[in-house]
Design an enzyme around this catalytic site. Structure first.
Site, PDB file in Angstrom:
ATOM      1  N   ARG A  33     -11.274   7.505  -3.164  1.00 22.88           N
ATOM      2  CA  ARG A  33     -10.406   6.380  -2.825  1.00 22.88           C
ATOM      3  C   ARG A  33     -10.914   5.107  -3.493  1.00 22.88           C
ATOM      4  O   ARG A  33     -12.116   4.945  -3.712  1.00 22.88           O
ATOM      5  CB  ARG A  33     -10.372   6.170  -1.308  1.00 22.88           C
ATOM      6  CG  ARG A  33      -9.739   7.319  -0.540  1.00 22.88           C
ATOM      7  CD  ARG A  33      -9.684   7.022   0.947  1.00 22.88           C
ATOM      8  NE  ARG A  33      -8.625   6.082   1.285  1.00 22.88           N
ATOM      9  CZ  ARG A  33      -7.370   6.435   1.527  1.00 22.88           C
ATOM     10  NH1 ARG A  33      -7.018   7.698   1.455  1.00 22.88           N
ATOM     11  NH2 ARG A  33      -6.458   5.545   1.833  1.00 22.88           N
ATOM     12  N   CYS A  74       0.815  -1.211   0.000  1.00 27.75           N
ATOM     13  CA  CYS A  74       0.000   0.000   0.000  1.00 27.75           C
ATOM     14  C   CYS A  74       0.860   1.278   0.000  1.00 27.75           C
ATOM     15  O   CYS A  74       1.501   1.569  -1.001  1.00 27.75           O
ATOM     16  CB  CYS A  74      -0.975  -0.038   1.172  1.00 27.75           C
ATOM     17  SG  CYS A  74      -2.364   1.071   0.913  1.00 27.75           S
ATOM     18  N   HIS A 100      -3.780  -5.522   1.140  1.00 35.46           N
ATOM     19  CA  HIS A 100      -3.534  -5.897   2.526  1.00 35.46           C
ATOM     20  C   HIS A 100      -4.654  -6.847   2.933  1.00 35.46           C
ATOM     21  O   HIS A 100      -5.335  -7.380   2.063  1.00 35.46           O
ATOM     22  CB  HIS A 100      -3.417  -4.660   3.420  1.00 35.46           C
ATOM     23  CG  HIS A 100      -4.608  -3.783   3.415  1.00 35.46           C
ATOM     24  ND1 HIS A 100      -4.755  -2.746   2.539  1.00 35.46           N
ATOM     25  CD2 HIS A 100      -5.716  -3.797   4.170  1.00 35.46           C
ATOM     26  CE1 HIS A 100      -5.897  -2.147   2.758  1.00 35.46           C
ATOM     27  NE2 HIS A 100      -6.513  -2.761   3.743  1.00 35.46           N
TER      28      HIS A 100
END
Lengths: 449, 238
Positions: free
Chosen positions: B126, B93, B190
């Site tokens: 996002r 990330c 993740h």
């Protein structure tokens, strides 16, 4: 008085009644409908509150603290409006006011005591300006909804700009809360635990937020931690440090419930004891006590409330099913879970454990936080068997596997709990995250009868 | 045998359960009788790249990444040498973004480590959700969760880690996710990444052992039935 307002209140009350009869949660729908029919309704009703509006924000402890504050004020004979069920977004807040109003649109309340989801403050404050904001703590929670903890802080700062006269009651031990209070420029007072607490040795491996100064970016020095990032801190570069504590908890005992003394900055002392469990509940009681004290009320009846408190809403709520004592508790983020583990470890008798993890929108769809919880500590907690359940049972099974702890996955929650109800230790802990709470609690309650 | 794992700046870059990636590597080594050791490098600690066999660079918030950025310029040269010498790196990330030339945010630009030819620009909104990708390196799809405001573009001829099966990936458009360069893996996944994707974990471990001991090392198989269950379940999510 407008017809739309009456209609909004009437329909909400009918729908709420039907929902209760059907055993469903209808509160947020009531609020949505009322706001649709009468967009001004929250502004109108909240303006009728006579003495003050409290809002409670923060990651953990909102419902417990807010409801306790509500009980404290009621015990002094005050009439209140409170969103007791924990529905804390705009619609839930609207519903609390609407369901307390008369059909004629009148609200008979001295205080409003309202918990608000941090991200919803920006949507609620255009309707009313709180007199006090109680800030419990800020931990990482539901990251996919909020983005990052910095975003939550930013939202709260923007929301506070909408109510410049709001006094903040902040947790001094949480650097994020205390920094936020200072940054906002608002009047604020604080509560906290000034000295290290011998009864609660802090875990050393926890994830801690806000390790760096919010003002200059330097790494903060900590004299000690209570848990997570809560503790005594100072910045070696710019000199920022934990503010003076206005309501300080001392002489803490965790034996047979919680007891401690609150020493005010005016040196007044008040001994409090309760049948709550879990060190973190000291902060919740202290927060509610500090807020209630700000009203200037004498608070002569709160001892009885704290002693007779029967936890509900699945916060350390106990059930007796056949021979088995079941303790249900909500745990929805690493800080909350680590404190839950501490509370389980305060009981050293043999026990069984069910951990339920869902990943619905309200839980946060990202479950990577499971790896920020110190589940390894369960290996020293006299836990005889563990079942993991819920939508992400397999992730939780894996989490235990990598802690070298044996756990069995049973996706269906009721089946999972049933397996440990009989023929085991008769001392069962059920830890659930948010969306699993309502149905699990309902089912446990039905099993009790 | 023994492997030392260096965790870079866990006090700042630890947003998405990166401790799970560390734990996964440590356990899968120790279950095979290989010693595993963790070295945590905090901000301002001196990093000696000869001291570890694997480095993990995790994700932090934009604010925290800016704080780390200053520190990175001091290790840039040594880190580059480590990577070019086939040192093993796993970057997740925010850490993945830092592998590249820069991360351009709305108000400022964070300079990267320039270890891999890629760059990142903050986009509108996002990219958040469960994600599954398929990499030619592994039979099992790689699955996890992504949550990033940055859109990453790989340089000409740079190999992505895999193709997006569902989710957004590097930029939400290209259909690719992550990067693989020499023994560096960068990815937005993740969840954490490694426990649910044991093949990725074992790939990293095998690469680091082979480099350290100068011969091809094949790891003993482990019972991965719990890992497979979690992987399968996560793949089915959107």
């Amino acid at each position: 008085m407008s017809l739309r307002k009456t209609l909004a209140i009437l329909l909400s009350k009918i729908i709420n009644r039907i929902s209760i009869l059907l055993g469903k949660q209808g509160v947020t729908f009531c609020g949505k409908l009322a706001l649709k029919l009468c967009p001004d309704i929250l502004r109108d009703l909240s303006s009728q509150v006579r003495e003050g509006i409290f809002v409670t924000c923060g990651t953990n402890g909102k419902t417990t603290t807010n409801n306790m504050l509500n009980s404290f004020l009621k015990s002094e004979g005050k009439k209140t409006v409170c969103n007791m069920t924990g529905s804390n977004m705009l619609n839930g807040v609207v519903a609390a006011f609407v369901l307390s109003a008369s059909l004629g649109g009148k609200l008979d309340a001295d205080y409003a005591v309202i918990e608000i989801d941090e991200a919803s403050t920006l949507r609620v404050f255009p309707h009313f300006k709180p007199d006090y904001m109680l800030l419990t703590n800020l931990f990482r929670d539901q990251l996919d909804r909020y983005g990052e903890i910095d975003i939550t802080i930013d939202i709260l700062l923007r929301a506070l700009e909408l109510c410049p006269d709001c006094k903040i009651i902040a947790n001094a031990d949480d650097v994020l809360c205390a920094s936020l209070a200072k940054k906002s420029g608002h009047d604020f007072i604080t509560f906290g635990i000034n000295e290290p607490c011998k009864a609660n040795p802090a875990s050393t491996s926890e994830i801690r937020e806000g390790a760096f100064c919010q003002f200059c970016g330097e790494r903060l020095d900590y004299d000690f931690y209570h848990f997570s990032q809560l503790g005594s801190y100072h910045c070696p570069k710019c000199g920022y440090k934990r503010p003076l504590i206005n309501y300080n908890a001392t002489d803490i005992s965790l034996k047979n419930g919680l007891s401690f003394k609150v020493v005010g900055s005016d040196n007044n002392e008040r001994a409090l004891s309760s049948n709550y469990r879990g060190f973190y509940n000291i902060y919740n009681i202290l927060a509610a006590f500090s807020a209630a004290s700000e009203t200037g009320l004498e608070l002569k009846n709160i001892d009885a409330i704290l002693k007779s408190f029967k936890p509900e809403n699945g916060r350390m709520e106990s059930f007796k099913i056949g021979e088995c004592n079941v303790l249900l508790n909500l745990a929805k983020n690493p800080a909350g879970f680590n404190q839950n583990i501490s509370a389980v470890m305060e009981d050293d008798s043999p026990k069984d454990l069910v951990v339920v993890i869902n990943d619905n929108a309200q839980d946060g769809k990202d479950i990577s936080w499971l790896w920020d919880v110190d589940f390894e500590r369960f290996s020293g907690a006299n836990v005889k068997s563990i079942i993991v359940s819920g939508l992400r049972a397999y992730d939780m099974e894996l989490r235990f596997k990598y802690s070298d702890i044996k756990a069995k996955a049973v996706i269906n929650i009721e089946d999972g709990i049933k397996e440990l109800l009989t023929g085991h230790t008769n001392n069962l802990y059920v830890l659930v995250n948010y969306t699993a709470l309502y149905n699990t609690r309902k089912w446990l309650k039905s099993m009790e009868d | 045998m023994n492997i030392r794992i260096g965790h870079l700046y866990p006090d700042l870059l630890n947003l998405y359960g990166d401790r799970g990636n560390i734990r996964c590597m440590m356990k899968r080594l120790s279950w095979r009788g290989i010693d595993a050791e963790l070295v945590e490098y905090k901000l301002n600690d001196k990093v000696n790249f000869n001291d570890c066999d694997i480095f993990l660079l995790g994700g932090g918030s934009d604010r925290e990444q800016k704080l780390v950025c200053k520190e990175l310029s001091s290790i840039k040269k040594d880190f580059k040498k480590y990577v070019e010498d086939m040192g093993v790196v796993i970057a997740i990330c925010g850490g993945y973004q830092l592998l590249g030339a820069y991360y351009q945010m709305d108000d400022e630009s964070v300079e990267g480590l320039e270890l891999v030819d890629l760059y990142t620009v903050q986009g509108e909104g996002r990219l958040i959700g469960n994600i599954t990708i398929k990499s030619d390196l592994f039979d099992m799809p790689i699955t996890g969760f992504e949550n990033h405001g940055g859109r990453t573009t790989l340089g000409e001829g740079v190999t992505p880690l895999g193709k997006v099966v569902n989710g957004f990936g590097n930029d939400g458009n290209s259909g690719y996710e992550g990067v693989i360069y020499k023994n560096v893996i960068g990815t937005y996944l993740h969840g954490p990444l490694l426990p649910k994707n044991p093949q990725v974990c074992d790939y990293i471990l095998a690469k680091s052992l082979s480099k350290k001991y100068g011969k091809d090392i094949i790891l003993d198989p482990l019972d991965d039935s719990a890992e497979d269950r979690a992987n399968n379940y996560s793949q089915a999510l959107n």
